[in-house]
Scaffold this motif. Structure first.
Motif, PDB file in Angstrom:
ATOM      1  N   LEU A 151       8.847  -3.332   5.063  1.00 33.36           N
ATOM      2  CA  LEU A 151       8.445  -2.006   5.511  1.00 33.36           C
ATOM      3  C   LEU A 151       7.591  -1.368   4.419  1.00 33.36           C
ATOM      4  N   ARG A 152       6.356  -1.040   4.766  1.00 31.08           N
ATOM      5  CA  ARG A 152       5.496  -0.326   3.817  1.00 31.08           C
ATOM      6  C   ARG A 152       5.788   1.162   3.978  1.00 31.08           C
ATOM      7  N   ALA A 153       6.330   1.743   2.926  1.00 34.98           N
ATOM      8  CA  ALA A 153       6.684   3.163   2.937  1.00 34.98           C
ATOM      9  C   ALA A 153       6.501   3.686   1.519  1.00 34.98           C
ATOM     10  N   LYS A 154       5.337   4.218   1.257  1.00 38.41           N
ATOM     11  CA  LYS A 154       5.026   4.724  -0.087  1.00 38.41           C
ATOM     12  C   LYS A 154       5.707   6.064  -0.323  1.00 38.41           C
ATOM     13  N   ASP A 155       5.945   6.338  -1.588  1.00 39.20           N
ATOM     14  CA  ASP A 155       6.492   7.631  -2.025  1.00 39.20           C
ATOM     15  C   ASP A 155       7.855   7.939  -1.418  1.00 39.20           C
ATOM     16  N   VAL A 156       8.681   6.911  -1.229  1.00 38.69           N
ATOM     17  CA  VAL A 156      10.063   7.123  -0.792  1.00 38.69           C
ATOM     18  C   VAL A 156      10.988   6.555  -1.862  1.00 38.69           C
ATOM     19  N   ARG A 157      12.221   7.023  -1.859  1.00 36.73           N
ATOM     20  CA  ARG A 157      13.176   6.601  -2.881  1.00 36.73           C
ATOM     21  C   ARG A 157      14.150   5.533  -2.421  1.00 36.73           C
ATOM     22  N   SER A 158      14.405   5.456  -1.113  1.00 40.57           N
ATOM     23  CA  SER A 158      15.334   4.423  -0.650  1.00 40.57           C
ATOM     24  C   SER A 158      15.022   4.027   0.788  1.00 40.57           C
ATOM     25  N   VAL A 159      15.206   2.742   1.047  1.00 41.60           N
ATOM     26  CA  VAL A 159      15.067   2.187   2.389  1.00 41.60           C
ATOM     27  C   VAL A 159      16.291   1.318   2.635  1.00 41.60           C
ATOM     28  N   GLU A 215       5.541  -4.340  -4.951  1.00 39.38           N
ATOM     29  CA  GLU A 215       4.293  -3.640  -5.256  1.00 39.38           C
ATOM     30  C   GLU A 215       3.778  -2.875  -4.045  1.00 39.38           C
ATOM     31  N   ASN A 216       3.051  -1.828  -4.300  1.00 43.46           N
ATOM     32  CA  ASN A 216       2.370  -1.041  -3.266  1.00 43.46           C
ATOM     33  C   ASN A 216       3.310  -0.411  -2.245  1.00 43.46           C
ATOM     34  N   GLY A 217       4.527  -0.140  -2.623  1.00 46.14           N
ATOM     35  CA  GLY A 217       5.434   0.555  -1.722  1.00 46.14           C
ATOM     36  C   GLY A 217       5.942  -0.276  -0.562  1.00 46.14           C
ATOM     37  N   VAL A 218       6.034  -1.594  -0.729  1.00 46.57           N
ATOM     38  CA  VAL A 218       6.587  -2.465   0.309  1.00 46.57           C
ATOM     39  C   VAL A 218       8.053  -2.712  -0.018  1.00 46.57           C
ATOM     40  N   TRP A 219       8.904  -2.380   0.937  1.00 58.27           N
ATOM     41  CA  TRP A 219      10.350  -2.553   0.798  1.00 58.27           C
ATOM     42  C   TRP A 219      10.769  -3.799   1.567  1.00 58.27           C
ATOM     43  N   VAL A 220      11.648  -4.616   0.972  1.00 56.19           N
ATOM     44  CA  VAL A 220      12.006  -5.913   1.543  1.00 56.19           C
ATOM     45  C   VAL A 220      13.529  -6.066   1.592  1.00 56.19           C
TER      46      VAL A 220
END
Length: 107
Positions: free
Chosen positions: A33-41, A59-64
């Protein structure tokens, strides 16, 4: 009514700022999930009764986050404490009036 409008705006904003993909890998299904400027996914899925699975940021705000592959299941994300149902091929309404994505293998 005002609170409802604010919630809708936040969900649309989050949905517009994120992109989502699921890929099969050697360790299972990898949710990205690409979600920039967030603290938790956190990913919640029906495989284990919707227990939270914390994603790690790349990198680049991608959460895995990775889950076992093989069976169909339902899922959604919680991003900074707010529910997010990403764009996905199959969706269904839950008992609370929200939508969940459906992962259906082989389709």
């Amino acid at each position: 009514m005002k609170l409802y409008a604010v919630c809708c705006f936040v969900l649309l904003f989050l949905a517009g700022c994120s992109s989502h993909s699921v890929k099969r890998g050697p360790e299972g299904l990898q949710f990205r999930l690409r979600a920039k400027d967030v603290r938790s996914v956190v990913l919640h899925c029906s495989l284990d009764g919707y227990l939270p699975r914390r994603a790690s940021v790349e990198e680049n705000g991608v959460w895995v986050v990775t889950v076992p592959a093989g069976h169909a299941f339902r899922y959604f994300y919680v991003v900074d404490g707010k529910v997010l149902t990403p764009d996905c091929r199959f969706k269904e309404r839950d008992d609370f009036g929200n939508e969940n994505c459906l992962y259906v293998p082989f389709l």
